[in-house]
Write a protein that holds these residues in place. Structure first.
Motif, PDB file in Angstrom:
ATOM      1  N   GLY A  18       0.785  -1.229   0.000  1.00  0.00           N
ATOM      2  CA  GLY A  18       0.000   0.000   0.000  1.00  0.00           C
ATOM      3  C   GLY A  18       0.815   1.276   0.000  1.00  0.00           C
ATOM      4  O   GLY A  18       0.293   2.330   0.352  1.00  0.00           O
ATOM      5  N   ILE A  19       2.067   1.218  -0.411  1.00  0.00           N
ATOM      6  CA  ILE A  19       2.862   2.440  -0.536  1.00  0.00           C
ATOM      7  C   ILE A  19       2.353   3.186  -1.768  1.00  0.00           C
ATOM      8  O   ILE A  19       2.143   2.588  -2.821  1.00  0.00           O
ATOM      9  CB  ILE A  19       4.370   2.112  -0.696  1.00  0.00           C
ATOM     10  CG1 ILE A  19       4.868   1.207   0.432  1.00  0.00           C
ATOM     11  CG2 ILE A  19       5.193   3.378  -0.794  1.00  0.00           C
ATOM     12  CD1 ILE A  19       4.826   1.819   1.794  1.00  0.00           C
ATOM     13  N   ASP A  20       2.170   4.505  -1.647  1.00  0.00           N
ATOM     14  CA  ASP A  20       1.628   5.269  -2.767  1.00  0.00           C
ATOM     15  C   ASP A  20       2.603   5.287  -3.948  1.00  0.00           C
ATOM     16  O   ASP A  20       3.806   5.073  -3.793  1.00  0.00           O
ATOM     17  CB  ASP A  20       1.271   6.691  -2.324  1.00  0.00           C
ATOM     18  CG  ASP A  20       2.483   7.459  -1.873  1.00  0.00           C
ATOM     19  OD1 ASP A  20       3.017   8.237  -2.673  1.00  0.00           O
ATOM     20  OD2 ASP A  20       2.905   7.270  -0.708  1.00  0.00           O
ATOM     21  N   ASP A  21       2.063   5.548  -5.132  1.00  0.00           N
ATOM     22  CA  ASP A  21       2.833   5.470  -6.373  1.00  0.00           C
ATOM     23  C   ASP A  21       4.052   6.389  -6.379  1.00  0.00           C
ATOM     24  O   ASP A  21       5.129   5.989  -6.817  1.00  0.00           O
ATOM     25  CB  ASP A  21       1.948   5.805  -7.579  1.00  0.00           C
ATOM     26  CG  ASP A  21       0.875   4.763  -7.826  1.00  0.00           C
ATOM     27  OD1 ASP A  21       1.047   3.617  -7.366  1.00  0.00           O
ATOM     28  OD2 ASP A  21      -0.130   5.092  -8.478  1.00  0.00           O
ATOM     29  N   ALA A  22       3.888   7.624  -5.899  1.00  0.00           N
ATOM     30  CA  ALA A  22       5.011   8.565  -5.902  1.00  0.00           C
ATOM     31  C   ALA A  22       6.141   8.058  -5.008  1.00  0.00           C
ATOM     32  O   ALA A  22       7.320   8.127  -5.379  1.00  0.00           O
ATOM     33  CB  ALA A  22       4.543   9.943  -5.440  1.00  0.00           C
ATOM     34  N   SER A  23       5.795   7.535  -3.858  1.00  0.00           N
ATOM     35  CA  SER A  23       6.823   7.013  -2.947  1.00  0.00           C
ATOM     36  C   SER A  23       7.507   5.776  -3.518  1.00  0.00           C
ATOM     37  O   SER A  23       8.716   5.608  -3.372  1.00  0.00           O
ATOM     38  CB  SER A  23       6.209   6.672  -1.588  1.00  0.00           C
ATOM     39  OG  SER A  23       5.747   7.832  -0.955  1.00  0.00           O
ATOM     40  N   VAL A  24       6.730   4.915  -4.190  1.00  0.00           N
ATOM     41  CA  VAL A  24       7.315   3.716  -4.808  1.00  0.00           C
ATOM     42  C   VAL A  24       8.350   4.135  -5.844  1.00  0.00           C
ATOM     43  O   VAL A  24       9.457   3.596  -5.885  1.00  0.00           O
ATOM     44  CB  VAL A  24       6.227   2.807  -5.434  1.00  0.00           C
ATOM     45  CG1 VAL A  24       6.847   1.743  -6.329  1.00  0.00           C
ATOM     46  CG2 VAL A  24       5.397   2.152  -4.342  1.00  0.00           C
ATOM     47  N   ARG A  25       7.990   5.113  -6.688  1.00  0.00           N
ATOM     48  CA  ARG A  25       8.937   5.576  -7.708  1.00  0.00           C
ATOM     49  C   ARG A  25      10.191   6.161  -7.070  1.00  0.00           C
ATOM     50  O   ARG A  25      11.309   5.889  -7.502  1.00  0.00           O
ATOM     51  CB  ARG A  25       8.279   6.610  -8.617  1.00  0.00           C
ATOM     52  CG  ARG A  25       7.496   5.988  -9.749  1.00  0.00           C
ATOM     53  CD  ARG A  25       7.117   7.019 -10.785  1.00  0.00           C
ATOM     54  NE  ARG A  25       6.251   8.054 -10.240  1.00  0.00           N
ATOM     55  CZ  ARG A  25       4.965   7.903 -10.005  1.00  0.00           C
ATOM     56  NH1 ARG A  25       4.387   6.759 -10.258  1.00  0.00           N
ATOM     57  NH2 ARG A  25       4.258   8.896  -9.526  1.00  0.00           N
ATOM     58  N   GLU A  26      10.003   6.959  -6.029  1.00  0.00           N
ATOM     59  CA  GLU A  26      11.144   7.565  -5.339  1.00  0.00           C
ATOM     60  C   GLU A  26      12.040   6.494  -4.710  1.00  0.00           C
ATOM     61  O   GLU A  26      13.268   6.553  -4.816  1.00  0.00           O
ATOM     62  CB  GLU A  26      10.620   8.516  -4.260  1.00  0.00           C
ATOM     63  CG  GLU A  26      11.687   9.258  -3.499  1.00  0.00           C
ATOM     64  CD  GLU A  26      11.073  10.138  -2.423  1.00  0.00           C
ATOM     65  OE1 GLU A  26      11.603  10.123  -1.294  1.00  0.00           O
ATOM     66  OE2 GLU A  26      10.068  10.823  -2.710  1.00  0.00           O
ATOM     67  N   MET A  27      11.428   5.518  -4.073  1.00  0.00           N
ATOM     68  CA  MET A  27      12.189   4.437  -3.445  1.00  0.00           C
ATOM     69  C   MET A  27      12.932   3.610  -4.489  1.00  0.00           C
ATOM     70  O   MET A  27      14.083   3.213  -4.284  1.00  0.00           O
ATOM     71  CB  MET A  27      11.254   3.561  -2.606  1.00  0.00           C
ATOM     72  CG  MET A  27      10.680   4.282  -1.396  1.00  0.00           C
ATOM     73  SD  MET A  27       9.232   3.481  -0.665  1.00  0.00           S
ATOM     74  CE  MET A  27       9.959   2.035   0.055  1.00  0.00           C
ATOM     75  N   LEU A  28      12.285   3.356  -5.635  1.00  0.00           N
ATOM     76  CA  LEU A  28      12.929   2.597  -6.707  1.00  0.00           C
ATOM     77  C   LEU A  28      14.125   3.357  -7.283  1.00  0.00           C
ATOM     78  O   LEU A  28      15.172   2.761  -7.565  1.00  0.00           O
ATOM     79  CB  LEU A  28      11.931   2.271  -7.818  1.00  0.00           C
ATOM     80  CG  LEU A  28      10.927   1.171  -7.504  1.00  0.00           C
ATOM     81  CD1 LEU A  28       9.857   1.101  -8.591  1.00  0.00           C
ATOM     82  CD2 LEU A  28      11.615  -0.168  -7.349  1.00  0.00           C
ATOM     83  N   GLU A  29      13.966   4.673  -7.442  1.00  0.00           N
ATOM     84  CA  GLU A  29      15.081   5.481  -7.946  1.00  0.00           C
ATOM     85  C   GLU A  29      16.251   5.447  -6.971  1.00  0.00           C
ATOM     86  O   GLU A  29      17.411   5.306  -7.383  1.00  0.00           O
ATOM     87  CB  GLU A  29      14.621   6.917  -8.180  1.00  0.00           C
ATOM     88  CG  GLU A  29      13.694   7.075  -9.367  1.00  0.00           C
ATOM     89  CD  GLU A  29      13.076   8.450  -9.457  1.00  0.00           C
ATOM     90  OE1 GLU A  29      13.442   9.347  -8.652  1.00  0.00           O
ATOM     91  OE2 GLU A  29      12.222   8.645 -10.330  1.00  0.00           O
ATOM     92  N   GLU A  30      15.953   5.571  -5.690  1.00  0.00           N
ATOM     93  CA  GLU A  30      17.003   5.542  -4.672  1.00  0.00           C
ATOM     94  C   GLU A  30      17.698   4.181  -4.629  1.00  0.00           C
ATOM     95  O   GLU A  30      18.927   4.094  -4.602  1.00  0.00           O
ATOM     96  CB  GLU A  30      16.402   5.876  -3.309  1.00  0.00           C
ATOM     97  CG  GLU A  30      17.432   6.015  -2.209  1.00  0.00           C
ATOM     98  CD  GLU A  30      16.810   6.410  -0.890  1.00  0.00           C
ATOM     99  OE1 GLU A  30      17.468   6.155   0.144  1.00  0.00           O
ATOM    100  OE2 GLU A  30      15.696   6.965  -0.871  1.00  0.00           O
ATOM    101  N   ALA A 185       9.385   7.979 -16.949  1.00  0.00           N
ATOM    102  CA  ALA A 185       9.308   6.592 -17.404  1.00  0.00           C
ATOM    103  C   ALA A 185       9.617   5.683 -16.230  1.00  0.00           C
ATOM    104  O   ALA A 185      10.489   5.961 -15.401  1.00  0.00           O
ATOM    105  CB  ALA A 185      10.307   6.349 -18.520  1.00  0.00           C
ATOM    106  N   GLU A 186       8.877   4.565 -16.148  1.00  0.00           N
ATOM    107  CA  GLU A 186       9.010   3.672 -15.008  1.00  0.00           C
ATOM    108  C   GLU A 186      10.401   3.055 -14.949  1.00  0.00           C
ATOM    109  O   GLU A 186      11.012   2.735 -15.955  1.00  0.00           O
ATOM    110  CB  GLU A 186       7.985   2.537 -15.101  1.00  0.00           C
ATOM    111  CG  GLU A 186       6.593   3.013 -14.833  1.00  0.00           C
ATOM    112  CD  GLU A 186       5.624   1.860 -14.693  1.00  0.00           C
ATOM    113  OE1 GLU A 186       6.062   0.718 -14.503  1.00  0.00           O
ATOM    114  OE2 GLU A 186       4.416   2.124 -14.755  1.00  0.00           O
ATOM    115  N   VAL A 187      10.861   2.860 -13.700  1.00  0.00           N
ATOM    116  CA  VAL A 187      12.132   2.186 -13.461  1.00  0.00           C
ATOM    117  C   VAL A 187      11.853   0.693 -13.431  1.00  0.00           C
ATOM    118  O   VAL A 187      10.977   0.231 -12.728  1.00  0.00           O
ATOM    119  CB  VAL A 187      12.749   2.636 -12.108  1.00  0.00           C
ATOM    120  CG1 VAL A 187      14.034   1.902 -11.856  1.00  0.00           C
ATOM    121  CG2 VAL A 187      12.951   4.129 -12.087  1.00  0.00           C
ATOM    122  N   ASN A 188      12.559  -0.088 -14.227  1.00  0.00           N
ATOM    123  CA  ASN A 188      12.349  -1.543 -14.244  1.00  0.00           C
ATOM    124  C   ASN A 188      13.423  -2.241 -13.488  1.00  0.00           C
ATOM    125  O   ASN A 188      14.524  -2.079 -13.548  1.00  0.00           O
ATOM    126  CB  ASN A 188      12.281  -2.066 -15.670  1.00  0.00           C
ATOM    127  CG  ASN A 188      10.974  -1.648 -16.326  1.00  0.00           C
ATOM    128  OD1 ASN A 188       9.947  -1.556 -15.665  1.00  0.00           O
ATOM    129  ND2 ASN A 188      11.025  -1.389 -17.602  1.00  0.00           N
TER     130      ASN A 188
END
Length: 188
Positions: A18-30, A185-188
């Protein structure tokens, strides 16, 4: 395990929690940056995340969004969906009050349940398959409830209740919408 696989496992785990989309993207980038730095330094991805990627992702998710905050978000989004359904009903019937029966309560309970389950599983409120599944289950439940329980009116709801129910979830819905619009663009 490759960096791409680690990122995919973490994304799946965070969305499930249930982590929000913006946080997921930020965490993936980090995490992607940490994995690239480790690779440049000659270290393996396991040096960054450890042997159990799922445990790593779960620990980070708990630190990022504690359960109490996720429950508050889910409750607000469930109220938001119920408020939206009520507002649509007010607009469709073009009335200032709605008569609520047992079938309506059953329908709203199914919609709210699917919203909460989708929030827990996905982390975002989308207009995709979850809504279709909720409607596909909610409508027969409402019809069955009306057949078995009758069409007796339990209470009436004035129009002002719908916007009042929308308010707690509005900041979350706006933030999710903005995050989707500004997403690179999504991080894969």
């Amino acid at each position: 395990m490759t960096n791409e696989r680690i990122l995919a496992v973490c994304r799946s785990n965070w969305e499930y929690r249930g982590i929000d989309d913006a946080s997921v993207r930020e965490m993936l980038e980090e995490l992607s940056a940490h994995l690239e730095d480790a690779e440049a330094a000659g270290r393996t991805p396991q040096d960054v995340v450890g042997d159990d990627v799922k445990a790593f992702a779960a620990a980070w998710a708990r630190a990022r969004a504690p359960l109490s905050r996720r429950i508050a978000r889910m409750a607000a989004m469930a109220l938001f969906v119920v408020g939206a359904v009520l507002l649509v009903r007010h607009l469709v019937t073009w009335s200032l009050t709605l008569s609520v029966g047992a079938d309506d309560l059953a329908f709203w309970a199914v919609i709210a349940t699917f919203t909460v389950v989708w929030e827990i599983r996905r982390g975002g409120l989308g207009l995709g398959r979850s809504w279709l599944v909720a409607l596909a289950v909610g409508l027969p439940v409402a019809i069955l409830t009306r057949v078995l329980g009758g069409d007796e009116i339990l209470f009436s709801l004035p129009l002002w209740v719908a916007p009042l129910l929308l308010l707690p979830g509005l900041p979350y819905a706006v933030a999710d919408g903005r995050a989707r619009k500004s997403a690179p663009a999504e991080v894969n």
